[in-house]
Write a protein that holds these residues in place. Structure first.
Motif, PDB file in Angstrom:
ATOM      1  N   HIS A   1     -38.259 -28.348 -47.028  1.00 41.99           N
ATOM      2  CA  HIS A   1     -38.564 -27.490 -45.884  1.00 41.99           C
ATOM      3  C   HIS A   1     -38.055 -26.087 -46.191  1.00 41.99           C
ATOM      4  O   HIS A   1     -36.982 -25.923 -46.769  1.00 41.99           O
ATOM      5  CB  HIS A   1     -37.880 -27.994 -44.606  1.00 41.99           C
ATOM      6  N   ILE A   2     -38.830 -25.075 -45.828  1.00 47.84           N
ATOM      7  CA  ILE A   2     -38.362 -23.697 -45.986  1.00 47.84           C
ATOM      8  C   ILE A   2     -38.012 -23.125 -44.613  1.00 47.84           C
ATOM      9  O   ILE A   2     -38.594 -23.507 -43.601  1.00 47.84           O
ATOM     10  CB  ILE A   2     -39.420 -22.802 -46.665  1.00 47.84           C
ATOM     11  N   ASP A   3     -37.059 -22.207 -44.586  1.00 46.48           N
ATOM     12  CA  ASP A   3     -36.758 -21.470 -43.360  1.00 46.48           C
ATOM     13  C   ASP A   3     -37.787 -20.358 -43.239  1.00 46.48           C
ATOM     14  O   ASP A   3     -37.875 -19.479 -44.097  1.00 46.48           O
ATOM     15  CB  ASP A   3     -35.348 -20.887 -43.433  1.00 46.48           C
ATOM     16  N   PHE A   4     -38.553 -20.401 -42.161  1.00 48.33           N
ATOM     17  CA  PHE A   4     -39.623 -19.417 -41.959  1.00 48.33           C
ATOM     18  C   PHE A   4     -39.439 -18.702 -40.626  1.00 48.33           C
ATOM     19  O   PHE A   4     -40.389 -18.182 -40.046  1.00 48.33           O
ATOM     20  CB  PHE A   4     -40.979 -20.135 -42.021  1.00 48.33           C
ATOM     21  N   SER A   5     -38.180 -18.665 -40.166  1.00 51.03           N
ATOM     22  CA  SER A   5     -37.886 -18.017 -38.882  1.00 51.03           C
ATOM     23  C   SER A   5     -38.378 -16.576 -38.872  1.00 51.03           C
ATOM     24  O   SER A   5     -38.951 -16.098 -37.885  1.00 51.03           O
ATOM     25  CB  SER A   5     -36.376 -18.028 -38.617  1.00 51.03           C
ATOM     26  N   PHE A   6     -38.138 -15.884 -39.969  1.00 47.15           N
ATOM     27  CA  PHE A   6     -38.554 -14.497 -40.109  1.00 47.15           C
ATOM     28  C   PHE A   6     -39.475 -14.428 -41.327  1.00 47.15           C
ATOM     29  O   PHE A   6     -39.004 -14.389 -42.463  1.00 47.15           O
ATOM     30  CB  PHE A   6     -37.325 -13.591 -40.255  1.00 47.15           C
ATOM     31  N   PRO A   7     -40.788 -14.433 -41.095  1.00 46.09           N
ATOM     32  CA  PRO A   7     -41.750 -14.660 -42.185  1.00 46.09           C
ATOM     33  C   PRO A   7     -41.908 -13.518 -43.167  1.00 46.09           C
ATOM     34  O   PRO A   7     -42.449 -13.722 -44.257  1.00 46.09           O
ATOM     35  CB  PRO A   7     -43.061 -14.920 -41.442  1.00 46.09           C
ATOM     36  N   TYR A   8     -41.455 -12.323 -42.805  1.00 47.82           N
ATOM     37  CA  TYR A   8     -41.637 -11.167 -43.679  1.00 47.82           C
ATOM     38  C   TYR A   8     -40.297 -10.640 -44.174  1.00 47.82           C
ATOM     39  O   TYR A   8     -39.293 -10.689 -43.451  1.00 47.82           O
ATOM     40  CB  TYR A   8     -42.369 -10.048 -42.933  1.00 47.82           C
ATOM     41  N   SER A   9     -40.295 -10.134 -45.385  1.00 48.05           N
ATOM     42  CA  SER A   9     -39.100  -9.540 -45.969  1.00 48.05           C
ATOM     43  C   SER A   9     -38.763  -8.249 -45.228  1.00 48.05           C
ATOM     44  O   SER A   9     -39.580  -7.314 -45.193  1.00 48.05           O
ATOM     45  CB  SER A   9     -39.342  -9.238 -47.453  1.00 48.05           C
ATOM     46  N   GLU A  10     -37.593  -8.188 -44.626  1.00 44.58           N
ATOM     47  CA  GLU A  10     -37.235  -7.015 -43.823  1.00 44.58           C
ATOM     48  C   GLU A  10     -37.089  -5.765 -44.693  1.00 44.58           C
ATOM     49  O   GLU A  10     -37.497  -4.670 -44.289  1.00 44.58           O
ATOM     50  CB  GLU A  10     -35.950  -7.274 -43.041  1.00 44.58           C
ATOM     51  N   SER A  11     -36.530  -5.899 -45.868  1.00 41.53           N
ATOM     52  CA  SER A  11     -36.368  -4.715 -46.727  1.00 41.53           C
ATOM     53  C   SER A  11     -37.725  -4.159 -47.137  1.00 41.53           C
ATOM     54  O   SER A  11     -37.928  -2.927 -47.157  1.00 41.53           O
ATOM     55  CB  SER A  11     -35.539  -5.063 -47.961  1.00 41.53           C
ATOM     56  N   LEU A  12     -38.679  -5.018 -47.427  1.00 40.55           N
ATOM     57  CA  LEU A  12     -40.014  -4.570 -47.811  1.00 40.55           C
ATOM     58  C   LEU A  12     -40.762  -3.992 -46.609  1.00 40.55           C
ATOM     59  O   LEU A  12     -41.480  -2.996 -46.732  1.00 40.55           O
ATOM     60  CB  LEU A  12     -40.789  -5.734 -48.435  1.00 40.55           C
ATOM     61  N   ARG A  13     -40.535  -4.580 -45.437  1.00 37.30           N
ATOM     62  CA  ARG A  13     -41.112  -4.019 -44.210  1.00 37.30           C
ATOM     63  C   ARG A  13     -40.621  -2.586 -43.998  1.00 37.30           C
ATOM     64  O   ARG A  13     -41.399  -1.695 -43.664  1.00 37.30           O
ATOM     65  CB  ARG A  13     -40.729  -4.877 -42.996  1.00 37.30           C
ATOM     66  N   GLN A  14     -39.341  -2.376 -44.189  1.00 34.92           N
ATOM     67  CA  GLN A  14     -38.772  -1.051 -43.971  1.00 34.92           C
ATOM     68  C   GLN A  14     -39.319  -0.034 -44.972  1.00 34.92           C
ATOM     69  O   GLN A  14     -39.493   1.145 -44.638  1.00 34.92           O
ATOM     70  CB  GLN A  14     -37.246  -1.109 -44.030  1.00 34.92           C
ATOM     71  N   GLN A  15     -39.595  -0.467 -46.181  1.00 37.68           N
ATOM     72  CA  GLN A  15     -40.211   0.424 -47.158  1.00 37.68           C
ATOM     73  C   GLN A  15     -41.611   0.848 -46.701  1.00 37.68           C
ATOM     74  O   GLN A  15     -41.992   2.018 -46.828  1.00 37.68           O
ATOM     75  CB  GLN A  15     -40.303  -0.262 -48.526  1.00 37.68           C
ATOM     76  N   LEU A  16     -42.370  -0.098 -46.176  1.00 41.65           N
ATOM     77  CA  LEU A  16     -43.711   0.219 -45.681  1.00 41.65           C
ATOM     78  C   LEU A  16     -43.644   1.162 -44.476  1.00 41.65           C
ATOM     79  O   LEU A  16     -44.427   2.119 -44.375  1.00 41.65           O
ATOM     80  CB  LEU A  16     -44.450  -1.065 -45.296  1.00 41.65           C
ATOM     81  N   ILE A  17     -42.713   0.898 -43.578  1.00 47.02           N
ATOM     82  CA  ILE A  17     -42.558   1.732 -42.382  1.00 47.02           C
ATOM     83  C   ILE A  17     -42.200   3.160 -42.778  1.00 47.02           C
ATOM     84  O   ILE A  17     -42.774   4.133 -42.257  1.00 47.02           O
ATOM     85  CB  ILE A  17     -41.494   1.117 -41.445  1.00 47.02           C
TER      86      ILE A  17
END
Length: 245
Positions: free
Chosen positions: A126-142
């Motif tokens: 089982h994988i933990d998928f609580s937060f499906p996106y990488s936050e550091s990569l999200r912040q780079q896109l933002i």
């Protein structure tokens, strides 16, 4: 240095400006990926590129071999994936031409091969998928969207539907009631498969049409194609900023 891969969706079957050094036809245990993995230089950095729907655009969302695509990128050396998705806007802020970097996803698909942990297992995984996106990569896109002066939302809930048809008005009412802000057809199982392979993954969504019932006009492919055409320049410049950062 992180090796980035870009998965191009509808409207991005080729990454214009990519100086291609090599095209890999990767064999995977899950069949053939949608297209060859292109390896080259973009914005001065090595990058991998894969057309999600093939080139030419021929695989509908429910027929994309997501497992083969993710496996091929991992085998080719990818460490982080930026997925480009064309979506419909549900939330009032998500007008045509608006960008969204989602922070959550709800999966409404069915029948797709959605995990690598399915056959010949020694134990259940089982994988933990609580937060499906990488936050550091999200912040780079933002940060890149802000620097480009784009209209964007720094979070949103992506509803992934089965396709290939667009949704009914009643379905969009349901998705909105569930808390979804945008709707697309390719966000899953792609995000979960990336997590299973321990790849950073984030989504750059371009709104190309209002969702069903959000306008009195009929949604036409011509309008969607125009929105894609108008938005792809900003997509490419945003990707270039992330790679250069």
């Amino acid at each position: 240095m992180t090796v980035y891969a870009i998965i191009g969706g509808t409207g991005l079957t080729q990454l214009e400006g990519l100086s291609i050094r090599q095209s890999l036809a990767v064999d995977t245990p899950y069949g053939s990926p949608s297209a060859e993995v292109q390896i080259g230089e973009y914005a001065g950095k090595e990058v991998l590129f894969l057309a999600r729907h093939g080139h030419p655009h021929r695989f509908p969302p429910h027929k994309v071999n997501y497992r083969a695509n993710l496996w091929a990128l991992k085998q080719a050396g990818a460490e982080a994936i930026i997925a480009v998705n064309a979506v419909g806007g549900i939330h009032p802020a998500m007008g045509t031409g608006h960008f969204c970097v989602p922070h959550q996803i709800v999966d409404y698909t069915s029948g797709r091969e959605h995990t690598f942990f399915a056959d010949d297992l020694e134990h259940v995984t089982h994988i933990d998928f609580s937060f499906p996106y990488s936050e550091s990569l999200r912040q780079q896109l933002i940060a890149a969207l802000a620097a480009e002066g784009c209209e964007y939302s720094d979070q949103g809930v992506y509803a992934c539907t089965q396709g290939p048809r667009l949704e009914t008005v009643a379905e969009i009412v349901r998705l909105e009631r569930d808390g979804c802000d945008i709707v697309g057809m390719t966000g899953m199982p792609e995000a979960a498969l990336a997590r299973e392979l321990d790849l950073d993954y984030a989504c750059l969504s371009l709104v190309v049409n209002p969702a069903a019932g959000k306008t009195t006009a009929v949604i036409t492919m011509a309008e969607i194609e125009q929105a894609l055409h108008d938005g792809m320049g900003k997509v490419k410049s945003t990707l270039a900023r992330v790679l250069a950062s």
